[in-house]
Design a protein around this motif. Structure first.
Motif, short mmCIF file in Angstrom:
data_model
loop_
_atom_site.label_atom_id
_atom_site.label_comp_id
_atom_site.label_asym_id
_atom_site.label_seq_id
_atom_site.Cartn_x
_atom_site.Cartn_y
_atom_site.Cartn_z
N GLN A 1 25.00 45.34 49.56
CA GLN A 1 25.31 45.66 48.17
C GLN A 1 26.13 46.96 48.09
OE1 GLN A 1 24.82 43.71 45.51
NE2 GLN A 1 26.01 45.23 44.37
N PHE A 2 25.79 47.94 48.93
CA PHE A 2 26.57 49.18 48.99
C PHE A 2 28.01 48.88 49.41
CE2 PHE A 2 28.26 52.58 51.70
CZ PHE A 2 28.39 53.58 50.75
N LEU A 3 28.18 48.04 50.43
CA LEU A 3 29.53 47.67 50.87
C LEU A 3 30.30 46.97 49.76
CD1 LEU A 3 28.88 46.37 54.50
CD2 LEU A 3 29.99 48.50 53.82
N LEU A 4 29.63 46.07 49.05
CA LEU A 4 30.27 45.36 47.96
C LEU A 4 30.70 46.31 46.86
CD1 LEU A 4 31.05 42.54 46.97
CD2 LEU A 4 28.82 42.41 45.88
N ASP A 5 29.83 47.26 46.51
CA ASP A 5 30.18 48.25 45.48
C ASP A 5 31.35 49.11 45.94
OD1 ASP A 5 28.13 47.25 43.93
OD2 ASP A 5 26.70 48.82 44.48
N THR A 6 31.35 49.47 47.21
CA THR A 6 32.44 50.30 47.74
C THR A 6 33.77 49.55 47.71
OG1 THR A 6 30.87 51.42 49.18
CG2 THR A 6 33.18 51.63 49.73
N VAL A 7 33.75 48.30 48.11
CA VAL A 7 34.98 47.51 48.14
C VAL A 7 35.53 47.28 46.74
CG1 VAL A 7 35.88 45.21 48.70
CG2 VAL A 7 34.49 46.43 50.35
N VAL B 1 40.34 49.17 45.67
CA VAL B 1 41.13 48.05 45.13
C VAL B 1 42.61 48.42 45.08
CG1 VAL B 1 41.55 46.67 43.06
CG2 VAL B 1 39.21 47.03 43.85
N ALA B 2 42.92 49.63 44.64
CA ALA B 2 44.31 50.08 44.59
C ALA B 2 44.91 50.15 45.99
CB ALA B 2 44.40 51.43 43.90
N ALA B 3 44.13 50.64 46.94
CA ALA B 3 44.62 50.72 48.32
C ALA B 3 44.86 49.33 48.90
CB ALA B 3 43.62 51.48 49.18
N ARG B 4 43.95 48.40 48.63
CA ARG B 4 44.13 47.02 49.12
C ARG B 4 45.38 46.39 48.53
NH1 ARG B 4 39.56 43.46 47.65
NH2 ARG B 4 40.71 41.93 48.85
N GLN B 5 45.60 46.61 47.23
CA GLN B 5 46.80 46.05 46.60
C GLN B 5 48.07 46.63 47.21
OE1 GLN B 5 46.08 46.86 42.46
NE2 GLN B 5 44.90 44.99 42.16
N ARG B 6 48.04 47.91 47.49
CA ARG B 6 49.20 48.56 48.11
C ARG B 6 49.45 47.99 49.51
NH1 ARG B 6 53.08 52.72 47.05
NH2 ARG B 6 53.99 53.07 49.10
N VAL B 7 48.38 47.83 50.28
CA VAL B 7 48.52 47.29 51.64
C VAL B 7 49.06 45.86 51.59
CG1 VAL B 7 47.21 46.52 53.66
CG2 VAL B 7 46.81 48.79 52.70
N VAL B 8 48.56 45.05 50.67
CA VAL B 8 49.04 43.67 50.55
C VAL B 8 50.51 43.65 50.17
CG1 VAL B 8 48.82 41.58 49.16
CG2 VAL B 8 46.78 42.65 50.10
N LYS B 9 50.89 44.51 49.25
CA LYS B 9 52.28 44.57 48.81
C LYS B 9 53.20 44.95 49.98
CE LYS B 9 55.18 47.02 45.48
NZ LYS B 9 55.19 48.07 44.45
N GLU B 10 52.83 45.97 50.72
CA GLU B 10 53.65 46.42 51.85
C GLU B 10 53.63 45.39 52.98
OE1 GLU B 10 55.69 49.01 51.73
OE2 GLU B 10 54.98 49.34 49.68
N ALA B 11 52.49 44.77 53.22
CA ALA B 11 52.41 43.74 54.26
C ALA B 11 53.28 42.54 53.92
CB ALA B 11 50.96 43.31 54.46
N THR B 12 53.35 42.21 52.66
CA THR B 12 54.21 41.11 52.23
C THR B 12 55.67 41.45 52.49
OG1 THR B 12 52.60 40.49 50.55
CG2 THR B 12 54.83 39.64 50.29
N LYS B 13 56.06 42.67 52.18
CA LYS B 13 57.45 43.10 52.44
C LYS B 13 57.76 43.02 53.93
CE LYS B 13 57.90 46.39 48.61
NZ LYS B 13 58.06 47.83 48.28
#
Length: 106
Positions: free
Chosen positions: A59-65, A71-83
């Motif tokens: 539950q702690f891991l889920l709250d952290t994620v 969430v913003a970091a994941r979106q940034r990584v996905v965006k850059e990985a797609t490029k």
């Protein structure tokens, strides 16, 4: 000695059931979305394993994620990985084209 053998067998069984099967496609033929799904699958397996051991920690891991920063970091990584993935695909196409025209003479 017996415990280490049991541990090795348990680890082999765990990995054989949790990791996806290796397919005959090369990494260059895989879809870009498949490559981006690999980290998500790894995180899912880790979460499931931790959840079986300790629901509080999971539950702690889920709250952290789900925190806004992660969430913003994941979106940034996905965006850059797609490029990067698109650039690699273009590079592979150029290499194939050079191979066929210069080396094989098609």
């Amino acid at each position: 000695m017996l415990q280490s053998r049991a541990l090795v067998i348990a680890l082999i069984l765990l990995l054989s059931t949790t990791l996806p099967e290796v397919q005959s496609k090369s990494i260059f033929e895989k879809d870009r979305r498949e490559l981006l799904a690999i980290p998500e699958a790894i995180v899912s397996y880790i979460y499931e394993a931790v959840n079986k051991v300790s629901p509080k920690i999971s539950q702690f891991l889920l709250d952290t994620v789900q925190s806004p920063t992660v969430v913003a970091a994941r979106q940034r990584v996905v965006k850059e990985a797609t490029k990067v993935s698109i650039m690699v695909e273009q590079l592979i196409e150029k290499i194939k084209n050079l191979w066929y025209t210069r080396v094989l003479g098609y």
